[in-house]
Design an enzyme around this catalytic site. Structure first.
Site, PDB file in Angstrom:
ATOM      1  N   HIS A 186       3.917   1.131 -17.330  1.00 34.83           N
ATOM      2  CA  HIS A 186       3.513  -0.121 -17.572  1.00 34.83           C
ATOM      3  C   HIS A 186       2.066   0.013 -18.529  1.00 34.83           C
ATOM      4  O   HIS A 186       1.939  -0.639 -19.524  1.00 34.83           O
ATOM      5  CB  HIS A 186       2.870  -0.736 -16.289  1.00 34.83           C
ATOM      6  CG  HIS A 186       4.281  -1.333 -15.500  1.00 34.83           C
ATOM      7  ND1 HIS A 186       4.284  -1.989 -14.296  1.00 34.83           N
ATOM      8  CD2 HIS A 186       5.393  -1.394 -16.090  1.00 34.83           C
ATOM      9  CE1 HIS A 186       5.476  -2.334 -13.971  1.00 34.83           C
ATOM     10  NE2 HIS A 186       6.254  -2.004 -14.897  1.00 34.83           N
ATOM     11  N   HIS A 244      -1.141   2.133  -9.510  1.00 35.15           N
ATOM     12  CA  HIS A 244      -0.917   3.510 -10.020  1.00 35.15           C
ATOM     13  C   HIS A 244      -2.352   4.492  -9.722  1.00 35.15           C
ATOM     14  O   HIS A 244      -3.403   3.977  -9.251  1.00 35.15           O
ATOM     15  CB  HIS A 244      -0.476   3.498 -11.632  1.00 35.15           C
ATOM     16  CG  HIS A 244       0.545   2.688 -11.940  1.00 35.15           C
ATOM     17  ND1 HIS A 244       1.661   2.995 -11.561  1.00 35.15           N
ATOM     18  CD2 HIS A 244       0.470   1.501 -12.585  1.00 35.15           C
ATOM     19  CE1 HIS A 244       2.497   2.041 -12.109  1.00 35.15           C
ATOM     20  NE2 HIS A 244       1.693   1.185 -12.642  1.00 35.15           N
TER      21      HIS A 244
END
Length: 292
Positions: A186, A244
């Site tokens: 992403h 993340h």
């Protein structure tokens, strides 16, 4: 009973109301058109400035490097902290599709209106094909890295039990978890889309300066791309704050920046490439030579 004057008065009032509404609609359309032209002119000037584009690159680097520090100062229960939030599902997961749709329309209009040549238009649109290949290739590379660095674990109440299953497929088939080094796809995609859109949209300033056709539809498409670019910046910030691990995000953004450099910063300046944004669209000024 005589009702003629009453009916006539009613019709006159209705005509005045319709005229008033018509005038109001014309005023609103004029205001919307003025805002459209003013907003597109100012956005084109900003995106067309080489200095501001360099600052924009620094901004993206600062977002990725220092943005995660904001996790200590934001509400962890906000909607943007959930993987299932509307923006993450509808926009981030389909970021390349949104970018191709909006940016493809803009490039198509700008190039064709400037040149009226289908071959040149197709050549410039091929940059999006290259971008799609970059996205697909990077995604496969990230999965390969995760496969090569990962191990199979079985979640237990006491913790995780390591298994000797050799690859992800057999691990997941057994109902276990495969854990390896996961580059943030992403962060890569949003960074790449931001750099790509800023580069492509910068052409509009030169397009306007050459006095080429710039009606309301083209200006609206341009502003929609500017709004989408702003959304990608916001969602990139949300991604680096809430999702993340730190190194996974930094590596993803670095790969996205490197992909931009290889294409827009290097290859597209070569004659055997799709060409850089704006290449071949605008006539070069003829220099006059004085002979003594």
């Amino acid at each position: 009973m005589e009702r003629g004057p009453v009916v006539g008065a009613g019709r006159g009032a209705g005509a005045r109301i319709r005229a008033l509404l018509g005038g109001l609609v014309r005023v609103l359309l004029w205001v919307a058109s003025a805002l459209l032209y003013f907003g597109s002119e100012q956005a084109a000037l900003l995106l067309g400035s080489p200095c501001l584009r360099r600052l924009y690159h620094a901004w993206l680097a600062a977002v990725v490097i220092f943005g995660p520090l904001l996790q200590f100062h934001v509400n962890p229960r906000t909607i943007f902290a959930s993987h299932g939030n509307f923006f993450n599902i509808k926009f981030v997961n389909s970021a390349w599709g949104w970018t191709c749709t909006f940016l493809g329309g803009f490039v198509l209009l700008v190039v064709f209106l400037a040149t009226r040549r289908v071959a040149v238009t197709a050549r410039h649109l091929s940059r999006l094909v290259v971008g799609a290949a970059v996205w697909r290739g990077a995604g496969r590379a990230f999965l390969l890295i995760e496969d090569l660095t990962g191990s199979c674990f079985e979640p237990l109440p006491q913790g995780l039990l390591l298994h000797e299953l050799p690859d992800r497929r057999s691990c997941l088939a057994a109902g276990h978890q495969w854990r390896g080094y996961t580059v943030s796809s992403h962060t890569f995609l949003l960074t790449f889309c931001c750099l790509l859109m800023a580069e492509e949209a910068a052409v509009f300033a030169k397009y306007l300066a050459h006095g080429l056709p710039a009606g309301a539809p083209l200006r609206l498409v341009f502003l929609l791309n500017v709004l989408l670019l702003g959304l990608w910046n916001f969602l990139l910030l949300c991604t680096v704050i809430y999702f993340h691990q730190y190194t996974h995000k930094v590596v993803g953004a670095a790969v996205g920046t490197f992909a931009w450099y290889l294409t827009y910063g290097s290859w597209y300046h070569q004659p055997w490439s799709p060409g850089s944004p704006g290449h071949g669209l605008f006539p070069r000024p003829h220099s006059s030579h004085k002979h003594n």
